[in-house]
Write an enzyme that holds these catalytic residues in place. Structure first.
Site, PDB file in Angstrom:
ATOM      1  CB  VAL A  14      95.444 -46.669  79.158  1.00 44.27           C
ATOM      2  CG1 VAL A  14      94.807 -45.731  80.182  1.00 44.27           C
ATOM      3  CG2 VAL A  14      95.599 -45.961  77.824  1.00 44.27           C
ATOM      4  CE  LYS A 105      88.725 -43.589  71.393  1.00 46.10           C
ATOM      5  NZ  LYS A 105      90.169 -43.536  71.324  1.00 46.10           N
ATOM      6  CB  VAL A 132      87.570 -36.318  74.708  1.00 48.04           C
ATOM      7  CG1 VAL A 132      87.849 -35.283  73.624  1.00 48.04           C
ATOM      8  CG2 VAL A 132      86.257 -37.029  74.444  1.00 48.04           C
ATOM      9  CB  ILE A 136      93.716 -31.829  76.953  1.00 49.28           C
ATOM     10  CG1 ILE A 136      94.969 -31.884  76.082  1.00 49.28           C
ATOM     11  CG2 ILE A 136      93.177 -30.411  77.055  1.00 49.28           C
ATOM     12  CD1 ILE A 136      94.734 -31.425  74.647  1.00 49.28           C
ATOM     13  CD  GLU A 190      91.896 -45.947  69.410  1.00 45.44           C
ATOM     14  OE1 GLU A 190      91.175 -46.800  69.945  1.00 45.44           O
ATOM     15  OE2 GLU A 190      92.393 -45.007  70.044  1.00 45.44           O
ATOM     16  CG  ASP A 201      90.239 -41.688  67.896  1.00 48.10           C
ATOM     17  OD1 ASP A 201      90.039 -42.484  68.833  1.00 48.10           O
ATOM     18  OD2 ASP A 201      90.852 -40.614  68.045  1.00 48.10           O
ATOM     19  CE  LYS A 205      90.104 -39.521  70.964  1.00 46.47           C
ATOM     20  NZ  LYS A 205      91.449 -39.541  70.368  1.00 46.47           N
TER      21      LYS A 205
HETATM   22  N1  HSE Z   1      94.312 -43.469  68.958  1.00 47.47           N
HETATM   23  C1  HSE Z   1      94.012 -42.313  69.726  1.00 47.47           C
HETATM   24  C2  HSE Z   1      94.802 -41.139  69.145  1.00 47.47           C
HETATM   25  C3  HSE Z   1      94.353 -42.552  71.160  1.00 47.47           C
HETATM   26  O1  HSE Z   1      95.714 -41.369  68.326  1.00 47.47           O
HETATM   27  O2  HSE Z   1      94.501 -40.001  69.455  1.00 47.47           O
HETATM   28  C4  HSE Z   1      93.687 -41.617  72.114  1.00 47.47           C
HETATM   29  O3  HSE Z   1      92.298 -41.689  72.035  1.00 47.47           O
END
Ligand code: HSE
Length: 432
Positions: A14, A105, A132, A136, A190, A201, A205
């Site tokens: 990122v 997050k 999140v 989007i 991740e 995850d 979110k």
């Molecule tokens: N590992 C996360 C996903 C990355 O696959 O959505 C974005 O938060």
């Protein structure tokens, strides 16, 4: 043109996307921010590691203090994953007078109250659009554009890795492990993919979105969750046969003051917008009392979509918009939550049940008897043709009318006790 000096901490996938966007498209940010966002420092752990993006000389450093002590830098993109040292770095950035933009997050879901309180005390802001659903703009939409509404329901496909894997398994029969390896290669997963696969995850979110949408102060680890790691190809195929697709859904439903939240693989009716979300894409369907249904769709993971959200937040911070929203948002503040979290068992929905049986004359009668005793009404029954071998294990699929999760759990437990049942009872919520 004026310049705003900015810093980056972290230069993974990122971070590299953010640097590339700022460096290659400075004209764009200058036009939209009315000033140039000028990268002054990029702090990394290892300055010798090869980077996919070429930085101006003198920018890369492994010394966080250089950034902290540079009072000309006002905005910092905090792109460090995990909890520590990410938490300490964020606190130090705030304490040294920087406004922070983050994509982390897990950190917000774990330490949001502490970090937001500290930022408020210091008169600083934390912007977190990228945390999140990647590209989007869901945080801005829920917290600003839809804030005249009472949000009544939220259904999200929030984990790109899971959605990618399920798409490959359903559409091409790709084995789970191959689909996961591809998601890792493409940079969606991740560092520890277990967090993608076990629903963690998505729950993190959902905790953030639930806070914005419903005012719920639920901690992510109190959200009942299941991931896609144990969903079988057989159930993906049955779902398709019955006109559904299996999706990992982050679910929030408000009834009065009671909020139901959960993350689980669910059957979503094919042809509905949520069911058609494929690959690494994310989507969020929100129903507000005045606006009605609204649907957001886009790439939820990957360097470029996430950088899009990070840089938008950096522009908002540089022009002063974030400071205003952050102060009025009262996110994770002491204000009493307007909702109470409903116990998982009271979830009311239709369910898909599947288990394997061996041939026995009373299978249907016995199973129907159990469901009947638990007040569960059957909508559909499907059993494959019996084979010659009386010991062959055959899947029996049932779809129920609306009932409660508690009733389904108790019935499933009783069903597994029949001698003719040869597998656990798979149970998936149905979204029509
Ligand atoms: N590992 C996360 C996903 C990355 O696959 O959505 C974005 O938060």
């Amino acid at each position: 043109m004026d310049k705003t000096f900015v810093g980056l901490v972290g230069m993974g996938n990122v971070g590299a996307g953010v640097a590339r966007l700022l460096l290659d498209h400075g004209d764009r940010t200058a036009r939209h921010a009315g000033r140039i966002l000028w990268i002054r420092h990029v702090v990394v752990r290892d300055v010798l590691k090869p980077r996919p993006v070429e930085l101006p000389s003198g920018v890369l450093t492994d010394d966080l203090d250089r950034l902290l002590n540079d009072s000309s830098v006002s905005v910092v993109a905090h792109l460090v994953g995990g909890i520590e040292p990410a938490r300490t770095i964020m606190l130090r950035l705030l304490e040294s007078g920087k406004d922070v933009v983050t994509a982390n997050k897990a950190l917000l879901a774990e330490h949001g109250p502490e970090l937001f309180d500290r930022a408020r005390e210091l008169g600083r802001s934390i912007a977190f659009e990228a945390s999140v659903a990647g590209g989007i703009p869901i945080i801005a939409n829920i917290s600003q554009c839809l804030n005249a509404n009472r949000v009544e329901s939220l259904r999200g496909i929030l984990n790109g890795t899971s959605n990618y894997i399920i798409t490959r398994m359903s559409e091409e029969g790709t084995p789970f492990s191959d689909a996961l390896a591809a998601a890792q290669r493409l940079g969606f997963a991740e560092a520890d993919p277990a967090m993608d696969l076990d629903g963690t995850d998505a729950a993190q979110k959902l905790a953030i979105l639930g806070h914005l949408a419903f005012g719920s102060a639920v901690h992510w680890n109190q959200i009942p969750r299941r991931g896609i790691d144990d969903v079988s190809a057989l159930d993906l195929s049955f779902a398709a046969q019955f006109g559904y697709r299996v999706k990992l859904v982050a679910y929030g439903q408000l009834e009065g003051r009671s909020l139901q939240v959960r993350v689980a693989p669910m059957l979503v009716r094919a042809g509905t917008p949520l069911a058609e979300v494929r690959e690494n894409y994310n989507a969020i369907s929100v129903v507000g009392d005045f606006v009605g249904p609204v649907f957001f769709h886009g790439q939820g993971a990957g360097p470029a979509p996430t950088a899009s959200a990070v840089v938008a937040d950096m522009i908002d911070t540089a022009v002063g918009r974030t400071r205003i929203t952050f102060q009025t948002l009262r996110l994770w503040s002491e204000i009493e939550s307007p909702v109470v979290i409903e116990s998982a068992g009271r979830l009311a929905a239709k369910f898909y049940l599947r288990f394997n049986v061996v041939e026995h004359p009373t299978v249907l009668a016995d199973v129907a008897g159990v469901l009947n005793r638990h007040g569960i009404s059957i909508a559909t029954v499907y059993q494959q043709d019996l084979e010659e071998d009386p010991e062959a294990e055959l899947p029996l699929v049932l779809m129920t009318h609306r009932t409660t999760l508690a009733a389904v759990e108790s019935a499933a437990e009783e069903i597994t006790r029949f001698e003719f049942v040869r597998s656990a009872v798979e149970r998936l919520q149905i979204l029509d």
